[in-house]
Design a protein around this motif. Structure first.
Motif, mmCIF file in Angstrom:
data_model
loop_
_atom_site.group_PDB
_atom_site.id
_atom_site.type_symbol
_atom_site.label_atom_id
_atom_site.label_comp_id
_atom_site.label_asym_id
_atom_site.label_seq_id
_atom_site.Cartn_x
_atom_site.Cartn_y
_atom_site.Cartn_z
ATOM 1 N N SER A 34 29.286 103.918 -41.787
ATOM 2 C CA SER A 34 29.306 102.707 -40.952
ATOM 3 C C SER A 34 30.705 102.429 -40.408
ATOM 4 O O SER A 34 30.856 101.962 -39.273
ATOM 5 N N ILE A 35 31.734 102.735 -41.193
ATOM 6 C CA ILE A 35 33.103 102.530 -40.708
ATOM 7 C C ILE A 35 33.413 103.488 -39.569
ATOM 8 O O ILE A 35 34.086 103.127 -38.596
ATOM 9 N N TYR A 36 32.907 104.703 -39.657
ATOM 10 C CA TYR A 36 33.086 105.646 -38.548
ATOM 11 C C TYR A 36 32.438 105.109 -37.277
ATOM 12 O O TYR A 36 33.009 105.193 -36.180
ATOM 13 N N GLN A 37 31.260 104.529 -37.408
ATOM 14 C CA GLN A 37 30.607 103.921 -36.247
ATOM 15 C C GLN A 37 31.454 102.780 -35.685
ATOM 16 O O GLN A 37 31.552 102.599 -34.472
ATOM 17 N N ASP A 38 32.089 102.020 -36.571
ATOM 18 C CA ASP A 38 32.972 100.942 -36.152
ATOM 19 C C ASP A 38 34.145 101.488 -35.337
ATOM 20 O O ASP A 38 34.532 100.913 -34.309
ATOM 21 N N PHE A 39 34.709 102.613 -35.780
ATOM 22 C CA PHE A 39 35.803 103.247 -35.031
ATOM 23 C C PHE A 39 35.353 103.627 -33.621
ATOM 24 O O PHE A 39 36.058 103.376 -32.638
ATOM 25 N N LEU A 40 34.193 104.258 -33.549
ATOM 26 C CA LEU A 40 33.678 104.722 -32.252
ATOM 27 C C LEU A 40 33.433 103.558 -31.297
ATOM 28 O O LEU A 40 33.856 103.591 -30.135
ATOM 29 N N ILE A 41 32.765 102.557 -31.798
ATOM 30 C CA ILE A 41 32.421 101.410 -30.950
ATOM 31 C C ILE A 41 33.687 100.668 -30.532
ATOM 32 O O ILE A 41 33.786 100.169 -29.410
ATOM 33 N N GLY A 42 34.666 100.607 -31.434
ATOM 34 C CA GLY A 42 35.902 99.910 -31.118
ATOM 35 C C GLY A 42 36.722 100.570 -30.038
ATOM 36 O O GLY A 42 37.509 99.914 -29.343
ATOM 37 N N GLN A 43 36.538 101.885 -29.854
ATOM 38 C CA GLN A 43 37.324 102.606 -28.847
ATOM 39 C C GLN A 43 36.590 102.780 -27.515
ATOM 40 O O GLN A 43 37.234 102.852 -26.461
ATOM 41 N N ARG A 44 35.278 102.831 -27.561
ATOM 42 C CA ARG A 44 34.552 103.141 -26.328
ATOM 43 C C ARG A 44 34.731 102.022 -25.292
ATOM 44 O O ARG A 44 34.895 100.854 -25.614
ATOM 45 N N ASN A 45 34.757 102.428 -24.041
ATOM 46 C CA ASN A 45 34.853 101.505 -22.898
ATOM 47 C C ASN A 45 36.163 100.713 -22.874
ATOM 48 O O ASN A 45 36.216 99.630 -22.296
ATOM 49 N N THR A 46 37.213 101.242 -23.498
ATOM 50 C CA THR A 46 38.529 100.607 -23.413
ATOM 51 C C THR A 46 39.405 101.426 -22.471
ATOM 52 O O THR A 46 39.242 102.640 -22.369
ATOM 53 N N PRO A 47 40.365 100.796 -21.779
ATOM 54 C CA PRO A 47 41.276 101.554 -20.916
ATOM 55 C C PRO A 47 42.069 102.565 -21.732
ATOM 56 O O PRO A 47 42.414 102.308 -22.891
ATOM 57 N N TYR A 48 42.377 103.704 -21.113
ATOM 58 C CA TYR A 48 43.155 104.719 -21.824
ATOM 59 C C TYR A 48 44.638 104.400 -21.651
ATOM 60 O O TYR A 48 45.331 104.949 -20.792
ATOM 61 N N SER A 49 45.109 103.475 -22.466
ATOM 62 C CA SER A 49 46.511 103.078 -22.463
ATOM 63 C C SER A 49 46.804 102.432 -23.799
ATOM 64 O O SER A 49 45.941 102.404 -24.686
ATOM 65 N N ASN A 50 48.024 101.919 -23.971
ATOM 66 C CA ASN A 50 48.323 101.193 -25.196
ATOM 67 C C ASN A 50 47.556 99.876 -25.193
ATOM 68 O O ASN A 50 47.755 99.031 -24.324
ATOM 69 N N MET A 51 46.656 99.713 -26.159
ATOM 70 C CA MET A 51 45.825 98.520 -26.252
ATOM 71 C C MET A 51 45.739 98.101 -27.716
ATOM 72 O O MET A 51 45.410 98.916 -28.582
ATOM 73 N N VAL A 52 46.014 96.817 -27.999
ATOM 74 C CA VAL A 52 45.864 96.359 -29.380
ATOM 75 C C VAL A 52 44.400 96.401 -29.807
ATOM 76 O O VAL A 52 44.098 96.484 -31.002
ATOM 77 N N GLU A 53 43.497 96.342 -28.856
ATOM 78 C CA GLU A 53 42.076 96.459 -29.187
ATOM 79 C C GLU A 53 41.802 97.800 -29.855
ATOM 80 O O GLU A 53 41.004 97.891 -30.794
#
Length: 497
Positions: free
Chosen positions: A301-320
């Protein structure tokens, strides 16, 4: 010291309470030594580029060594509750008189990305070491049981005779593959030092990024400034490897939970690893197995959290990406460490009820597959016909009250004759086919349940583990030695700061 000319007000108290201070508190408690190491590497780089002299470099190193966790916590509000700014300000205080060129051409982005990666690398090295230790425990247990018979199951039905050691070598193979994935992830991490990426497009001076990476125990700079601050692929690598480990391990644990049931009674644990029922005194429960299997779900489940947290974010430095999407990283390490420690405990104390498993093997006609093979090879009966005859033989043997230890060659001859074929197997041959004590030796192919093949597989796996462990030690020693050397580094001639 004023930290910015753009923002006049201090952070809102709700922002401070819910986001900024919890993040600061985590980083100061977990990343401080990484931040200190990076600061020293940057001092070395400033000195190499001629921005500071030996005396200034020594003063900076002394100021870095004086960093104190409690003082950082006390002074954080002076620096917008930001770990990088707080460290910068604390080092300035420790210096007394300022050094103008210190902090030239610097960004928080690569600074924080590097510290996070170094923290994760240290945790990852610890986990890899535990995987190797667990695998050795499993193989040691397997070596004790290469001739311990038990039923093997397909589709929840007893199928063929295997050994407990044979089953455990399947567990070991999975652990070996997990170790490979984790080691490959470590190697990729060590090729990806982000320090020197700056904010996102690189530096304005000729920093020696290769040397800086080596000083921190890395093999190389990541090679691309944007990747250095934007990518958290190594987080996904870790999550993927541990999800792979957790998924298959949960299947092995399911088997063990079944085998520990009152219906199977194939395995047992000592009292210190056994639970009780509060109302049914006859029960001995094995909640250890349930706990471990339950904990494997957290890794997935934590791996899924990692994936969801990164998807659809700009490819740059982001605190998200850097902070929110990785907020469960400490939990991943903690759950993985717990699972590995508990598995080592469990496999180390696992007991097989040898007599019960052997008795269970005597109850079924496990020789049906062998009989079909022999009818084809010895009697010349086409294989599919031989399968039908073998199935009918078992069905009618059960109906007429024969046991696997007391089979009738006359019944086999009748069934062969009814099908238009002749049987040439003797009573002795037929009895041997259904003798479960000979069943383990009947399989002779590579990787089979034959005791000799299992023993050979154990030796092969031990060699593979030793080879991988040697590679792992080379990497971990290199990281340790680099950081130790950096910790002890003092520039120029030692003088009073």
């Amino acid at each position: 010291m004023q930290m910015t000319g753009r923002v006049k007000e201090m952070p809102h108290e709700t922002l401070e309470k819910l986001i900024l201070y919890p993040q600061f508190d985590f980083e100061v408690n977990n990343y401080l030594k990484q931040y200190a190491s990076i600061e020293k590497v940057l001092v070395k780089a400033y000195k190499q580029m001629g921005f500071i002299d030996d005396h200034q470099a020594f003063r900076l190193v002394h100021a870095i060594d004086q960093l104190n966790l409690e003082r950082l916590k006390e002074n954080t509000k002076e620096s917008l509750t930001d770990i990088a700014l707080t460290i910068e300000k604390e080092i300035d205080k420790n210096l007394g008189a300022p050094i103008d060129h210190w902090h030239l051409d610097r960004s928080r982005n690569d600074f924080q990305a590097c510290s996070q990666l170094m923290y994760a690398r240290e945790k990852w090295i610890n986990l890899i070491n535990k995987v190797f230790s667990l695998n050795k425990t499993v193989l040691s247990k397997a070596a004790e049981h290469t001739r311990t018979m038990m039923p093997g199951y397909t589709h929840f039905q007893s199928a063929q005779i295997i050994s407990a050691g044979f089953y455990l070598t399947a567990v070991s193979i999975h652990l070996g593959e997990t170790g490979k994935k984790m080691l490959q992830s470590l190697e990729r991490m060590n090729r990806s030092c982000p320090l020197g990426s700056g904010a996102m497009s690189g530096q304005e001076y000729e920093w020696d990024l290769k040397t800086m990476a080596h000083d921190l125990g890395f093999d190389s700079y990541v090679g691309h400034a944007l990747t250095g601050v934007a990518s958290r692929d190594w987080v996904l690598d870790m999550g993927s490897a541990l999800s792979f480990f957790a998924s298959n391990m949960s299947r092995f644990l399911t088997d063990l939970m079944n085998w520990g049931s009152s219906e199977y009674r194939f395995i047992n644990f000592s009292d210190e690893l056994t639970g009780i029922s509060s109302s049914m005194p006859q029960k001995r429960n094995f909640p250890l197995l349930e706990r471990i299997r339950g904990k494997t779900s957290h890794l997935i489940s934590i791996y899924q959290d990692f994936l969801i947290g990164q998807r659809n974010t700009p490819y740059s430095n982001m605190v998200e990406v850097s902070k929110e999407s990785t907020s469960s990283l400490p939990s991943l390490f903690k759950h993985a460490e717990d699972v590995l420690d508990l598995l080592n405990l469990m496999f180390g104390h696992l007991e097989f009820n040898v007599k019960i498993m052997e008795q269970r093997c005597l109850n079924d006609f496990y020789g049906g597959f062998t009989l079909a093979n022999r009818l084809t090879k010895t009697c010349g009966i086409p294989y599919r016909k031989a399968q039908v005859i073998s199935g009918r033989f078992i069905t009618e043997s059960i109906a007429e009250g024969y046991s696997p230890q007391n089979v009738s060659v006359q019944l086999l001859e009748k069934l062969c004759s009814d099908a238009g074929y002749s049987n040439t197997l003797s009573q002795h041959d037929l009895t041997a086919i259904f003798d479960v004590k000979l069943a383990l030796n009947a399989k002779v192919s590579l990787g089979s349940t034959h005791p000799d093949k299992v023993s050979a597989l154990i030796r092969k796996q031990e060699q593979e583990i030793d080879f991988m462990f040697k590679e792992f030690v080379e990497i971990s020693d290199k990281v340790r030695d680099a950081l130790l050397s950096l910790k002890e580094w003092l520039p120029g001639k030692r003088t009073n700061p």
